[in-house]
Write a protein that holds these residues in place. Sequence first.
Motif, PDB file in Angstrom:
ATOM      1  N   VAL A 179     -16.501  40.404  -0.416  1.00 50.35           N
ATOM      2  CA  VAL A 179     -18.042  41.081  -0.608  1.00 50.35           C
ATOM      3  C   VAL A 179     -17.563  42.590  -1.562  1.00 50.35           C
ATOM      4  N   TYR A 180     -17.177  43.085  -0.446  1.00 54.69           N
ATOM      5  CA  TYR A 180     -17.222  44.857  -1.956  1.00 54.69           C
ATOM      6  C   TYR A 180     -15.947  44.551  -2.702  1.00 54.69           C
ATOM      7  N   LEU A 181     -15.649  44.017  -3.135  1.00 54.07           N
ATOM      8  CA  LEU A 181     -15.167  43.374  -4.845  1.00 54.07           C
ATOM      9  C   LEU A 181     -16.618  43.060  -5.568  1.00 54.07           C
ATOM     10  N   ASP A 182     -17.190  41.783  -5.200  1.00 51.89           N
ATOM     11  CA  ASP A 182     -18.412  41.969  -5.773  1.00 51.89           C
ATOM     12  C   ASP A 182     -19.433  42.730  -5.492  1.00 51.89           C
ATOM     13  N   SER A 183     -19.480  43.999  -4.849  1.00 54.82           N
ATOM     14  CA  SER A 183     -20.469  44.643  -4.604  1.00 54.82           C
ATOM     15  C   SER A 183     -20.301  46.156  -4.930  1.00 54.82           C
ATOM     16  N   GLY A 184     -18.644  45.722  -5.923  1.00 51.98           N
ATOM     17  CA  GLY A 184     -17.975  47.209  -6.707  1.00 51.98           C
ATOM     18  C   GLY A 184     -17.948  48.573  -5.604  1.00 51.98           C
ATOM     19  N   PHE A 185     -17.729  47.638  -4.665  1.00 56.83           N
ATOM     20  CA  PHE A 185     -17.420  49.181  -3.930  1.00 56.83           C
ATOM     21  C   PHE A 185     -15.895  49.465  -4.091  1.00 56.83           C
ATOM     22  N   ILE A 186     -15.265  48.331  -4.173  1.00 54.63           N
ATOM     23  CA  ILE A 186     -13.380  48.532  -4.371  1.00 54.63           C
ATOM     24  C   ILE A 186     -13.179  47.699  -5.829  1.00 54.63           C
ATOM     25  N   ASP A 187     -12.374  47.902  -5.995  1.00 54.29           N
ATOM     26  CA  ASP A 187     -10.854  47.620  -7.306  1.00 54.29           C
ATOM     27  C   ASP A 187      -9.658  46.871  -6.278  1.00 54.29           C
ATOM     28  N   ALA A 188      -9.130  46.607  -7.781  1.00 57.32           N
ATOM     29  CA  ALA A 188      -7.076  46.066  -7.294  1.00 57.32           C
ATOM     30  C   ALA A 188      -6.870  47.430  -6.255  1.00 57.32           C
ATOM     31  N   GLU A 189      -6.761  48.273  -6.225  1.00 55.06           N
ATOM     32  CA  GLU A 189      -6.201  49.592  -6.445  1.00 55.06           C
ATOM     33  C   GLU A 189      -6.604  49.714  -4.650  1.00 55.06           C
ATOM     34  N   HIS A 190      -7.393  49.098  -3.988  1.00 59.85           N
ATOM     35  CA  HIS A 190      -8.017  49.457  -3.132  1.00 59.85           C
ATOM     36  C   HIS A 190      -7.224  47.755  -1.957  1.00 59.85           C
ATOM     37  N   LEU A 191      -6.424  46.700  -2.700  1.00 65.41           N
ATOM     38  CA  LEU A 191      -5.951  45.904  -2.536  1.00 65.41           C
ATOM     39  C   LEU A 191      -4.606  45.567  -1.764  1.00 65.41           C
ATOM     40  N   ASP A 192      -4.237  45.829  -0.789  1.00 66.26           N
ATOM     41  CA  ASP A 192      -2.519  45.645  -0.400  1.00 66.26           C
ATOM     42  C   ASP A 192      -1.853  44.405  -0.740  1.00 66.26           C
ATOM     43  N   ARG A 193      -0.359  43.849  -0.457  1.00 67.38           N
ATOM     44  CA  ARG A 193      -0.038  43.399  -1.161  1.00 67.38           C
ATOM     45  C   ARG A 193      -0.320  41.922  -1.294  1.00 67.38           C
ATOM     46  N   ASP A 194      -1.093  41.231  -0.278  1.00 70.82           N
ATOM     47  CA  ASP A 194      -2.251  40.364   0.063  1.00 70.82           C
ATOM     48  C   ASP A 194      -2.792  40.237   0.102  1.00 70.82           C
ATOM     49  N   GLY A 195      -3.493  41.380  -1.483  1.00 68.03           N
ATOM     50  CA  GLY A 195      -4.521  40.999  -1.867  1.00 68.03           C
ATOM     51  C   GLY A 195      -6.012  41.605  -1.366  1.00 68.03           C
ATOM     52  N   LEU A 196      -5.650  41.754  -0.024  1.00 70.39           N
ATOM     53  CA  LEU A 196      -6.356  42.228   1.285  1.00 70.39           C
ATOM     54  C   LEU A 196      -7.202  44.019   1.499  1.00 70.39           C
ATOM     55  N   TYR A 197      -8.334  44.417   1.162  1.00 73.03           N
ATOM     56  CA  TYR A 197      -9.089  45.035   1.652  1.00 73.03           C
ATOM     57  C   TYR A 197      -8.536  46.125   2.858  1.00 73.03           C
ATOM     58  N   VAL A 198      -8.013  46.999   2.502  1.00 76.58           N
ATOM     59  CA  VAL A 198      -7.361  48.117   3.906  1.00 76.58           C
ATOM     60  C   VAL A 198      -7.502  49.371   3.536  1.00 76.58           C
ATOM     61  N   ASP A 199      -7.780  50.285   4.362  1.00 74.43           N
ATOM     62  CA  ASP A 199      -7.651  51.321   4.614  1.00 74.43           C
ATOM     63  C   ASP A 199      -7.177  51.742   5.307  1.00 74.43           C
ATOM     64  N   LYS A 200      -7.305  53.391   5.956  1.00 75.13           N
ATOM     65  CA  LYS A 200      -6.537  54.329   6.571  1.00 75.13           C
ATOM     66  C   LYS A 200      -6.553  54.101   8.738  1.00 75.13           C
ATOM     67  N   TYR A 201      -7.982  53.290   8.457  1.00 68.73           N
ATOM     68  CA  TYR A 201      -8.835  53.268   9.756  1.00 68.73           C
ATOM     69  C   TYR A 201      -8.422  51.424  10.670  1.00 68.73           C
ATOM     70  N   SER A 202      -7.721  51.163   8.974  1.00 67.84           N
ATOM     71  CA  SER A 202      -7.423  49.345   9.451  1.00 67.84           C
ATOM     72  C   SER A 202      -6.307  48.698  10.580  1.00 67.84           C
ATOM     73  N   SER A 203      -5.797  49.651  10.807  1.00 63.29           N
ATOM     74  CA  SER A 203      -4.600  49.481  11.966  1.00 63.29           C
ATOM     75  C   SER A 203      -5.136  49.751  13.470  1.00 63.29           C
ATOM     76  N   ARG A 204      -5.531  50.132  13.571  1.00 66.56           N
ATOM     77  CA  ARG A 204      -6.497  51.364  14.514  1.00 66.56           C
ATOM     78  C   ARG A 204      -8.443  50.562  14.822  1.00 66.56           C
ATOM     79  N   ALA A 205      -8.377  49.189  14.132  1.00 68.58           N
ATOM     80  CA  ALA A 205     -10.545  48.239  14.161  1.00 68.58           C
ATOM     81  C   ALA A 205      -9.815  46.918  15.051  1.00 68.58           C
ATOM     82  N   THR A 206     -11.180  46.838  15.758  1.00 68.17           N
ATOM     83  CA  THR A 206     -10.786  45.738  16.215  1.00 68.17           C
ATOM     84  C   THR A 206     -12.169  44.663  15.326  1.00 68.17           C
TER      85      THR A 206
END
Length: 241
Positions: free
Chosen positions: A49-76
């Motif tokens: 959804v974020y790719l489709d909406s233009g909120f993120i691009d390839a530089e925001h993806l991890d090695r698995d091609g998934l969006y992560v940010d600095k909050y991902s590791s402490r999220a449910t």
Amino acid sequence: MERKFEAKLSSHPNAERLRAMLERPIPLTDSRERNRALVDRSRALTTAVYLDSGFIDAEHLDRDGLYVDKYSSRATYFFAETPSMHATTRMIHSKHESAIDSLPTGEHFEIDYEKLAGVARVGDANELDGNIVEISSLAALPKKYRETDTDNGVEITKVLYAQMLRESLDQNHRVWLLNTHQSLLRHLSTLLGRDQVHVIGTPREYLGSITIPAAINPSLVVESVMKDNSLIGEMKREYLV
């Protein structure tokens, strides 16, 4: 939305992996595998959804091609689906030190701490530590595009917020932070109660659009719903508690 999603996803280097994650069966017996599958689905859906909406691009993806940010590791992560849609959101947990500033809304918005304390029913907002969380990254996508499909995501939003209310009651969360658009604030006011969604700061541009900082007390939402003897209150009890 589905057609644009397919166009953007087909050019994504890990398109097949995203599709596989979204379609991965949810195990019913192994709780660890079930949780992993739900997180995979949630992250894949958010990425699409974020790719489709233009909120993120390839530089925001991890090695698995998934969006992560600095909050991902402490999220449910929370995931829900209906016959025609699937949706996700996440609950970001605060750090015990500088709890408010450790959350996206606290970090990026000017917040009225007195209003926040009032929503949380505490004397001082600085009393909030691990019992303040942020609701973030709501994303929904049709499973199959149909010209006559009338499902606009309202029903599935109810399911997600019911899950989060139960989680917050179990974990004794005092308050939710969020920043979102005016349209979603109106929807949440209808869903949770007009006096349950509180604007606590100044709108500003965040992730490409103007959003509004707000706060919700999950315990007061449930208390209000349980006390409401009207037909609307009865309807809310069916899906929220």
